[in-house]
Design a protein around this motif. Structure first.
Motif, short mmCIF file in Angstrom:
data_model
loop_
_atom_site.label_atom_id
_atom_site.label_comp_id
_atom_site.label_asym_id
_atom_site.label_seq_id
_atom_site.Cartn_x
_atom_site.Cartn_y
_atom_site.Cartn_z
N PHE A 140 -7.78 -0.99 -2.31
CA PHE A 140 -8.64 -2.00 -1.66
C PHE A 140 -8.08 -2.39 -0.11
O PHE A 140 -7.95 -3.26 0.08
CB PHE A 140 -8.49 -3.34 -2.48
N GLY A 141 -8.30 -1.37 0.55
CA GLY A 141 -7.97 -1.50 1.99
C GLY A 141 -6.55 -2.16 1.95
O GLY A 141 -5.48 -1.83 1.53
N ASP A 142 -6.48 -3.20 3.13
CA ASP A 142 -5.11 -3.83 3.39
C ASP A 142 -4.89 -5.06 2.24
O ASP A 142 -3.95 -5.71 2.27
CB ASP A 142 -5.05 -4.53 4.56
N LEU A 143 -5.90 -5.15 1.07
CA LEU A 143 -5.65 -6.16 0.08
C LEU A 143 -4.61 -5.72 -0.80
O LEU A 143 -3.73 -6.41 -1.52
CB LEU A 143 -7.10 -6.48 -0.63
N GLY A 144 -4.63 -4.49 -1.26
CA GLY A 144 -3.55 -3.86 -2.18
C GLY A 144 -4.11 -2.71 -2.92
O GLY A 144 -5.37 -2.29 -2.76
N GLN A 145 -3.57 -2.23 -4.12
CA GLN A 145 -4.00 -1.31 -5.10
C GLN A 145 -4.15 -1.87 -6.54
O GLN A 145 -3.12 -2.25 -6.92
CB GLN A 145 -3.13 -0.24 -4.73
N LEU A 146 -4.86 -1.25 -7.21
CA LEU A 146 -5.10 -1.32 -8.67
C LEU A 146 -4.61 0.16 -9.35
O LEU A 146 -5.47 1.02 -8.98
CB LEU A 146 -6.25 -2.05 -9.03
N GLU A 147 -3.88 0.14 -10.07
CA GLU A 147 -3.62 1.35 -11.06
C GLU A 147 -3.60 0.98 -12.41
O GLU A 147 -3.35 0.06 -12.75
CB GLU A 147 -2.17 1.93 -10.62
N VAL A 148 -4.47 1.93 -13.08
CA VAL A 148 -4.78 1.77 -14.41
C VAL A 148 -4.73 3.07 -15.22
O VAL A 148 -5.07 3.97 -14.97
CB VAL A 148 -6.35 1.40 -14.39
N LEU A 149 -4.19 2.95 -16.46
CA LEU A 149 -4.13 4.19 -17.51
C LEU A 149 -5.14 3.50 -18.70
O LEU A 149 -4.95 2.59 -19.07
CB LEU A 149 -2.60 4.24 -18.20
N SER A 150 -6.10 4.32 -18.55
CA SER A 150 -7.34 4.16 -19.46
C SER A 150 -8.12 5.42 -19.65
O SER A 150 -8.00 6.22 -19.20
CB SER A 150 -8.18 2.93 -18.50
N ILE A 151 -8.93 5.30 -20.88
CA ILE A 151 -9.89 6.35 -21.32
C ILE A 151 -10.91 6.55 -20.08
O ILE A 151 -11.14 7.56 -19.89
CB ILE A 151 -10.37 5.93 -22.56
N GLY A 152 -11.38 5.56 -19.47
CA GLY A 152 -12.59 5.60 -18.68
C GLY A 152 -12.83 4.25 -18.04
O GLY A 152 -12.22 3.30 -18.30
N PHE A 153 -13.69 4.24 -17.08
CA PHE A 153 -14.22 3.03 -16.29
C PHE A 153 -15.91 3.14 -16.23
O PHE A 153 -16.49 4.12 -16.09
CB PHE A 153 -13.55 2.51 -15.17
N GLN A 154 -16.38 2.01 -16.23
CA GLN A 154 -17.92 1.87 -15.68
C GLN A 154 -18.15 0.57 -15.20
O GLN A 154 -17.48 -0.39 -15.72
CB GLN A 154 -18.63 2.05 -16.95
N LYS A 155 -19.04 0.73 -14.22
CA LYS A 155 -19.43 -0.65 -13.59
C LYS A 155 -20.41 -1.35 -14.65
O LYS A 155 -21.35 -0.64 -15.25
CB LYS A 155 -20.44 -0.31 -12.18
N LYS A 156 -20.01 -2.43 -14.81
CA LYS A 156 -21.04 -3.40 -15.54
C LYS A 156 -22.26 -3.80 -14.93
O LYS A 156 -22.35 -4.09 -13.71
CB LYS A 156 -20.36 -4.81 -16.08
N THR A 157 -23.22 -3.96 -15.60
CA THR A 157 -24.67 -4.33 -14.65
C THR A 157 -25.02 -5.52 -15.42
O THR A 157 -24.77 -5.75 -16.62
CB THR A 157 -25.91 -3.01 -14.88
N ILE A 162 1.07 -1.24 0.07
CA ILE A 162 -0.09 0.00 0.09
C ILE A 162 0.92 1.26 -0.08
O ILE A 162 1.76 1.24 0.95
CB ILE A 162 -0.86 -0.09 1.30
N HIS A 163 0.87 2.06 -0.88
CA HIS A 163 1.43 3.45 -1.16
C HIS A 163 0.41 4.22 -1.42
O HIS A 163 -0.15 4.57 -2.37
CB HIS A 163 2.47 3.32 -2.27
N LEU A 164 0.22 5.47 -0.64
CA LEU A 164 -0.63 6.42 -0.60
C LEU A 164 -0.13 7.72 -0.75
O LEU A 164 0.86 8.00 -0.02
CB LEU A 164 -1.71 6.38 0.65
N LEU A 165 -0.69 8.55 -1.52
CA LEU A 165 -0.20 9.99 -1.62
C LEU A 165 -0.74 10.81 -0.46
O LEU A 165 -1.80 10.24 0.35
CB LEU A 165 -0.80 10.66 -3.23
#
Length: 115
Positions: free
Chosen positions: A98-115, A56-59
């Motif tokens: 994700f708390g103490d589980l870890g971190q996901l970093e992504v370079l992307s145009i955008g994101f959306q939740k799938k339904t 975990i590395h936080l700014l």
């Protein structure tokens, strides 16, 4: 200097299960079960890079269990400087903590939740 801008997502990372990832071409799908047992899928379009780490590395202004856009991202700038993408194409550096589980970093145009 990099800094984090909080994103109000329509899902929660708090007390979620360990995530999984599927990468196909330029698409990345993040999957996890949230704290109430709902299966969540988040789609990142035109993904050029991603990184999962359990460290975990936080700014300065970041919190765990939150989603951010990293402004003035050196990682994004590296991709622009190497002509992988061009400035102004709309790419962002997203960071999901994700708390103490870890971190996901992504370079992307955008994101959306799938339904």
């Amino acid at each position: 200097m990099q800094y984090a801008t909080l994103i109000e997502a329509d899902f929660s990372l708090t007390d979620s299960e360990y995530p999984t990832f599927e990468k196909s071409g330029g698409e990345l799908t993040l999957k996890f079960e949230d704290n109430i047992g709902e299966r969540v899928e988040v789609y990142f379009g035109e993904t050029i890079a991603f990184n999962w780490q359990e460290c975990i590395h936080l700014l300065e202004n970041e919190k765990v269990n939150s989603c951010y856009v990293i402004e003035n991202s050196g990682w994004l700038r590296d991709h622009i400087n190497q002509n992988i993408i061009y400035d102004g194409e709309g790419y962002n550096h997203y960071k999901f903590n994700f708390g103490d589980l870890g971190q996901l970093e992504v370079l992307s145009i955008g994101f959306q939740k799938k339904t």
